[in-house]
Write a protein that holds these residues in place. Structure first.
Motif, mmCIF file in Angstrom:
data_model
loop_
_atom_site.group_PDB
_atom_site.id
_atom_site.type_symbol
_atom_site.label_atom_id
_atom_site.label_comp_id
_atom_site.label_asym_id
_atom_site.label_seq_id
_atom_site.Cartn_x
_atom_site.Cartn_y
_atom_site.Cartn_z
ATOM 1 N N PRO A 332 0.816 -1.224 0.000
ATOM 2 C CA PRO A 332 0.000 0.000 0.000
ATOM 3 C C PRO A 332 0.850 1.275 0.000
ATOM 4 C CG PRO A 332 -0.852 -1.575 1.596
ATOM 5 C CD PRO A 332 0.445 -2.125 1.109
ATOM 6 N N LEU A 333 1.955 1.254 0.748
ATOM 7 C CA LEU A 333 2.814 2.435 0.802
ATOM 8 C C LEU A 333 3.529 2.662 -0.531
ATOM 9 C CD1 LEU A 333 4.319 2.105 4.395
ATOM 10 C CD2 LEU A 333 2.776 3.876 3.566
ATOM 11 N N ARG A 334 3.913 1.569 -1.180
ATOM 12 C CA ARG A 334 4.516 1.702 -2.511
ATOM 13 C C ARG A 334 3.552 2.378 -3.478
ATOM 14 N NH1 ARG A 334 7.667 -4.086 -3.578
ATOM 15 N NH2 ARG A 334 9.647 -3.503 -2.573
ATOM 16 N N MET A 335 2.286 2.040 -3.368
ATOM 17 C CA MET A 335 1.279 2.644 -4.232
ATOM 18 C C MET A 335 1.132 4.133 -3.931
ATOM 19 S SD MET A 335 -0.733 2.343 -6.738
ATOM 20 C CE MET A 335 -0.685 0.544 -6.940
ATOM 21 N N LEU A 336 1.137 4.499 -2.633
ATOM 22 C CA LEU A 336 1.027 5.904 -2.252
ATOM 23 C C LEU A 336 2.228 6.710 -2.745
ATOM 24 C CD1 LEU A 336 -0.299 5.610 1.423
ATOM 25 C CD2 LEU A 336 -1.585 6.343 -0.589
#
Length: 347
Positions: A332-336
């Protein structure tokens, strides 16, 4: 020759002229110092800029070579130096005008192994004037170990001090990390472990120019993968130095040992942040984490306590230290990050 200024240059055509301009506007006779530039295979117009300065300044020397990296280039600069004292500066940085002669007089008068001073980060290229007068009286001379024990994790780069050339040769101190832009860090620690006579001046002499296109700001995936490996190599080196000092005399070197742990944690912190910017598999991350655990470099325990550390920093550190929460939040953080909804300090 009283002073050798050492510059490793690679593709800094926009900045090398400003660097040289600051070095020729100094309170020291031309015949008393040399400016040695090694062009490490630049592909821009950096060489032309330096050559234009050589035509007007007989104390500037340029050597050209194929690209071999910062570590070998730095060691070649050490061997070329003829000065009693050395100063290494990055080709995109600069220093305050009319300061080197004064610094050199202080170093020579007190027979110092090294003389330190302050540095400031800036995007400006015109901070030529020294803000405060350099005071050369009542200087407190100490060993490198003593200085480190009473300071709050000094800078680990090599641009904030002059060094006596004979001292470097006598103690056989060189840049050790192969082709690593962070090779300054272990060099500085090895230096201060050996220093017997050191003075630090509070004056802001060096200007650390923040360059948007520098390697530390490069988001290219292949570059980031290499950067991760280079940070890991640096962490291993810092831990090795720390262990050696602990076994030798922990009580004597405790200040440097604590700082080694701090800078190790700093590099672990930015290494783990890069996992958010590049598609490295969970398996490879676990492997790197286990390697860091084996040398007691992870989890981070010393990257705390500085007044500049915000709640955000503490939260991120706790997240990176949590073995399972990190992997749950990784994708999820990679996507953000990819959507530019999450911005982290990047080095």
């Amino acid at each position: 020759m009283k002073l050798s200024i050492l510059i490793a240059m690679y593709n800094t055509e926009k900045y090398i002229g400003n660097c040289l301009e600051s070095l020729i506007n100094q309170d020291i006779k031309v015949e008393d110092y040399e400016i040695i530039v090694i062009n490490d295979g630049s592909t821009d117009n950096s060489v032309s800029v330096v050559e234009s300065y050589i035509k007007r300044n007989k104390n500037i020397v340029l050597y050209n070579q194929s690209n071999i990296g910062i570590t070998q280039t730095s060691n070649k600069l050490l061997k070329l130096a003829k000065g009693k004292y050395l100063y290494k500066i990055d080709s995109d940085d600069y220093i305050a005008h009319n300061t080197l002669g004064t610094l050199l007089k202080i170093a020579e008068k007190s027979n110092l192994d090294a003389l330190g001073f302050n540095s400031c980060k800036t995007t400006r290229l015109d901070l030529h004037k020294l803000d405060t007068e350099i005071i050369s009286e009542d200087l407190k001379i100490c060993t490198g170990v003593e200085y480190w024990s009473k300071s709050n994790n000094p800078k680990s780069s090599a641009n904030w001090y002059l060094i006596k050339n004979d001292f470097i040769i006598k103690n056989n101190i060189t840049f050790e990390l192969e082709d690593n832009p962070m090779s300054d860090t272990p060099f500085t620690f090895q230096l201060f472990i050996a220093i017997e006579r050191f003075v630090f001046l509070s004056n802001v002499i060096h200007r650390y120019v923040q360059v948007p296109t520098s390697g530390s700001n490069n988001r290219n995936a292949n570059h980031l993968r290499k950067r991760i490996l280079k940070r890991k190599a640096l962490i291993n080196k810092l831990r090795a130095i720390s262990v050696k000092l602990e076994n030798k005399d922990k009580s004597k070197y405790i200040g440097i040992i604590n700082s080694l742990k701090f800078w190790s944690d700093v590099n672990v912190y930015f290494l783990f942040q890069k996992f958010l910017y590049v598609n490295i598999s969970i398996g490879d991350i676990i492997k790197i984490r286990k390697e860091l655990e084996q040398i007691k470099a992870y989890p981070m325990i010393s990257f705390t306590g500085d007044q500049s550390f915000s709640k955000k920093h503490k939260l991120i550190t706790s997240f990176l230290n949590h073995k399972y929460l990190f992997f749950v939040g990784l994708y999820p953080l990679r996507m953000l990050v990819k959507l530019k909804l999450l911005k982290l300090s990047f080095r």
